[in-house]
Design an enzyme around this catalytic site. Structure first.
Site, mmCIF file in Angstrom:
data_model
loop_
_atom_site.group_PDB
_atom_site.id
_atom_site.type_symbol
_atom_site.label_atom_id
_atom_site.label_comp_id
_atom_site.label_asym_id
_atom_site.label_seq_id
_atom_site.Cartn_x
_atom_site.Cartn_y
_atom_site.Cartn_z
ATOM 1 N N ASP A 133 0.854 -1.185 0.000
ATOM 2 C CA ASP A 133 0.000 0.000 0.000
ATOM 3 C C ASP A 133 0.888 1.232 0.000
ATOM 4 O OD1 ASP A 133 -2.449 1.320 -0.109
ATOM 5 O OD2 ASP A 133 -2.586 1.538 2.050
ATOM 6 N N GLY A 134 0.392 2.276 -0.612
ATOM 7 C CA GLY A 134 1.070 3.549 -0.622
ATOM 8 C C GLY A 134 0.076 4.631 -0.263
ATOM 9 N N GLU B 205 2.268 3.931 -4.272
ATOM 10 C CA GLU B 205 1.719 2.604 -4.579
ATOM 11 C C GLU B 205 2.707 1.807 -5.429
ATOM 12 O OE1 GLU B 205 -0.966 1.273 -3.350
ATOM 13 O OE2 GLU B 205 -2.430 2.838 -2.947
ATOM 14 N N ASP C 113 -4.361 -2.477 -3.345
ATOM 15 C CA ASP C 113 -5.624 -1.770 -3.530
ATOM 16 C C ASP C 113 -5.486 -0.664 -4.583
ATOM 17 O OD1 ASP C 113 -4.271 0.267 -2.213
ATOM 18 O OD2 ASP C 113 -5.515 0.208 -0.416
ATOM 19 N N HIS D 155 -9.074 -0.312 2.632
ATOM 20 C CA HIS D 155 -9.775 0.005 3.885
ATOM 21 C C HIS D 155 -10.976 -0.912 4.111
ATOM 22 C CE1 HIS D 155 -7.199 3.516 3.898
ATOM 23 N NE2 HIS D 155 -7.605 3.765 2.673
ATOM 24 N N ASP E 22 -1.466 -0.225 5.046
ATOM 25 C CA ASP E 22 -1.942 1.155 5.121
ATOM 26 C C ASP E 22 -1.429 1.821 6.398
ATOM 27 O OD1 ASP E 22 -3.684 3.380 4.145
ATOM 28 O OD2 ASP E 22 -4.698 2.981 6.045
#
Length: 151
Positions: free
Chosen positions: A9-10, A47, A70, A120, A130
């Site tokens: 995740d970024g 990301e 994501d 999320h 995250d």
């Protein structure tokens, strides 16, 4: 070779703004978490950086790798094969050519499959990524994203 599962995740606090990435690498009984923060960057750069760093962290070539992300930006670019067309055209007019070139070098060392996950949501490891990304973006000792170019 090993079967490796990677979650990435970024995040950017503001876009552009301070940013960070978070990675969870899983292989058999082994687990490794990686993260770093940057002073000025974008969400998409973080990301993509997360995926690059994760693949580069693998010590041996030829692994079967599943990456959960994501980021539609990253997942679709690979799964829809757009990035390979961009490469043929020298990434003309595309954002983040430095990171896409870095990605392709690492990607080609393994057999990589991408899976998109809803951000999320209830994906425990994605949520952990995250948390790592946001903590890195909010942390001290932020690095410079030398490839970032304001528009």
């Amino acid at each position: 070779m090993a079967q490796i599962t990677i979650y990435t995740d970024g995040s950017a606090l503001g876009n552009p703004g301070a940013g960070g990435y978070g990675i969870v690498l899983l292989s058999g009984p082994y687990r490794k978490e990686l993260s770093a923060g940057y002073r000025l960057t974008t969400n998409n750069r973080m990301e993509l950086t997360a995926v690059c760093v994760a693949l580069e962290a693998l010590k041996q070539d030829g692994n079967d790798v599943t990456i959960y992300s994501d980021s539609k930006y990253v997942v679709d670019a690979v799964n829809q094969r757009w990035v390979f067309g961009w490469e043929k055209k020298g990434f003309a007019g595309k954002k983040n050519p430095d990171l896409w070139q870095r990605f392709l070098r690492a990607y080609r060392r393994h057999r990589v499959r991408f899976v998109w996950v809803k951000g999320h949501a209830s994906t425990v490891e994605n949520n952990r990524c995250d948390q790592l990304a946001v903590a890195a973006a909010n942390g001290g000792n932020l690095q410079e994203d030398t490839g970032y170019r304001p528009e």
